[in-house]
Scaffold this active site. Structure first.
Site, mmCIF file in Angstrom:
data_model
loop_
_atom_site.group_PDB
_atom_site.id
_atom_site.type_symbol
_atom_site.label_atom_id
_atom_site.label_comp_id
_atom_site.label_asym_id
_atom_site.label_seq_id
_atom_site.Cartn_x
_atom_site.Cartn_y
_atom_site.Cartn_z
ATOM 1 N N CYS A 111 0.862 -1.185 0.000
ATOM 2 C CA CYS A 111 0.000 0.000 0.000
ATOM 3 C C CYS A 111 0.893 1.229 0.000
ATOM 4 O O CYS A 111 2.069 1.144 0.337
ATOM 5 C CB CYS A 111 -0.902 0.010 1.232
ATOM 6 S SG CYS A 111 -2.260 1.210 1.073
ATOM 7 N N LYS A 165 -12.612 -4.431 1.580
ATOM 8 C CA LYS A 165 -12.034 -3.660 2.679
ATOM 9 C C LYS A 165 -12.903 -2.428 2.897
ATOM 10 O O LYS A 165 -13.059 -1.598 1.999
ATOM 11 C CB LYS A 165 -10.602 -3.254 2.343
ATOM 12 C CG LYS A 165 -9.979 -2.373 3.423
ATOM 13 C CD LYS A 165 -8.513 -2.117 3.172
ATOM 14 C CE LYS A 165 -7.940 -1.218 4.253
ATOM 15 N NZ LYS A 165 -6.519 -0.947 4.044
ATOM 16 N N LYS A 219 -12.313 -7.337 5.480
ATOM 17 C CA LYS A 219 -11.705 -6.555 6.546
ATOM 18 C C LYS A 219 -12.587 -5.376 6.895
ATOM 19 O O LYS A 219 -12.996 -4.678 5.968
ATOM 20 C CB LYS A 219 -10.337 -6.068 6.058
ATOM 21 C CG LYS A 219 -9.588 -5.222 7.051
ATOM 22 C CD LYS A 219 -8.309 -4.745 6.446
ATOM 23 C CE LYS A 219 -7.700 -3.744 7.412
ATOM 24 N NZ LYS A 219 -6.617 -3.021 6.846
ATOM 25 N N GLU A 221 -16.547 -6.707 -5.582
ATOM 26 C CA GLU A 221 -15.107 -6.506 -5.369
ATOM 27 C C GLU A 221 -14.350 -7.831 -5.440
ATOM 28 O O GLU A 221 -13.280 -7.915 -6.028
ATOM 29 C CB GLU A 221 -14.855 -5.835 -4.009
ATOM 30 C CG GLU A 221 -15.147 -4.335 -3.974
ATOM 31 C CD GLU A 221 -14.086 -3.514 -4.703
ATOM 32 O OE1 GLU A 221 -13.149 -4.095 -5.280
ATOM 33 O OE2 GLU A 221 -14.207 -2.279 -4.696
#
Ligand code: PBG
Length: 322
Positions: A120, A195, A248, A233
């Site tokens: 990330c 997420k 998450k 997703e």
């Protein structure tokens, strides 16, 4: 005929019988332990917002990894805290950055341990967003090559798997292409697919110094109200080549874990995030919850919902309890 005929309690009385019919078990191989690595040597600095977690230099990350493996631990996920941040998160792709150096140190000492890396930009950017920023907007497509470069740097250092957590569209495909082109077609991708833009990441952002300097992450992370979008997703990440998909946070999103379990035959991971841990620790400290009971209950619930893998800060503590 005597009543009742069915007495489910018959199978609950004897602890051995209870164990015989137990449907869900958490085992050491289900757990992935998140750790935070920094540059330097002999650094083990407690993280105030994340009790019992540390900023570790590569040498001490390797020592901790060895300890974890001795207890039966099987996998770690590394988060890097760089010395310098800039608006492009360039330090994320440096071969001499904390993550590549920690991978090497850990692999030297405990080659059998699975080493996963978080990919990330937010830990590496001065503004704390997970992508490049222009005029207050987080840009999608220009961010992809930077994520791919970072993933490649991790693979080159010896990571066993990369885990993009940025939520840019198309990043799994971009990382897959880059890894394949460089000969890393056997390095799997665990995608943080569903997420959510969650309030439960608070302690982590202190730990990683990655709270966004302006705005929030709602423009790229998912709305907690959405379930069908989680399916989308996951479908997109799988189409782009994800090997493992993740939900998450975990504990407040068990319906999503189940949804995804039922959607795919790929392994499903769930991340019990920093805020979930912090709540359990705080409530135990003031004596309203029994720590060991609720830690184990939280993990078995995540597995029962359908997760194969759990990313959890409790990993080293629970190993002796399993
Ligand atoms: C971002 C990232 C975050 C977490 C893992 N990867 C934070 C965020 O999205 O703000 C959260 C982990 C936790 O709260 O334990 N790269």
């Amino acid at each position: 005929m005597p009543w009742p005929i069915h007495r489910p309690r018959r199978l609950r009385d004897h602890p051995g019988l209870r164990e015989l019919i137990r449907e869900t078990k958490v085992s050491p191989a289900d757990l992935i332990y998140p750790i935070f690595v920094v540059s330097g040597q002999k650094i083990k600095k407690p993280i105030p917002s994340l009790p019992d977690q540390y900023h570790l230099s590569p040498d001490l990350a390797a020592a901790l990894a060895q300890d974890f493996a001795k207890k039966g631990g099987k996998a770690l996920i590394l988060f890097g805290i760089p010395d310098h941040k800039d608006d492009k998160g360039a330090s994320g792709a440096e071969a001499q950055g904390p993550v590549p150096l920690a991978i090497k140190a850990i692999k030297d000492k405990v080659p059998d341990l699975v080493v996963i890396t978080d990919v990330c930009l937010c830990e590496y950017t001065s503004h704390g967003h997970c992508g490049l920023v222009e005029k207050g907007q987080v840009l999608n497509d220009p961010t992809l090559p930077l994520l791919a470069e970072q993933a490649l740097a991790h693979a080159q250092a010896g990571a066993d798997m990369v885990a993009p957590s940025d939520m840019m569209d198309g990043r799994v495909g971009a990382i897959r292409q880059t890894l394949d082109a460089a000969g890393y077609e056997n390095i799997p991708i665990m995608a943080y697919s569903a997420k959510y833009a969650s309030g439960f990441y608070g302690p982590f952002r202190d730990a990683a110094g990655s709270a966004p300097a302006f705005g929030d992450r709602k423009g790229y992370q998912m709305d907690p109200a959405n379930r069908l979008e989680a399916r989308l997703e996951v479908e997109l990440d799988l189409a782009e080549g994800a090997d493992i998909v993740m939900v998450k946070p975990a504990g407040y999103y068990l319906d999503i874990v189940r949804e995804i379990r039922d959607l795919t035959n790929r392994p499903v991971a769930a991340y019990q995030v920093s805020g979930e841990m912090a709540m359990i620790k705080a409530a135990s400290q003031i004596g309203v919850l029994d720590y060991k009971t609720v830690v184990l209950e939280s993990l078995v619930s995540i597995k029962r919902a359908g997760a194969d893998l759990i990313l959890t800060y409790f990993a080293p503590e629970v190993l002796p309890w399993l």
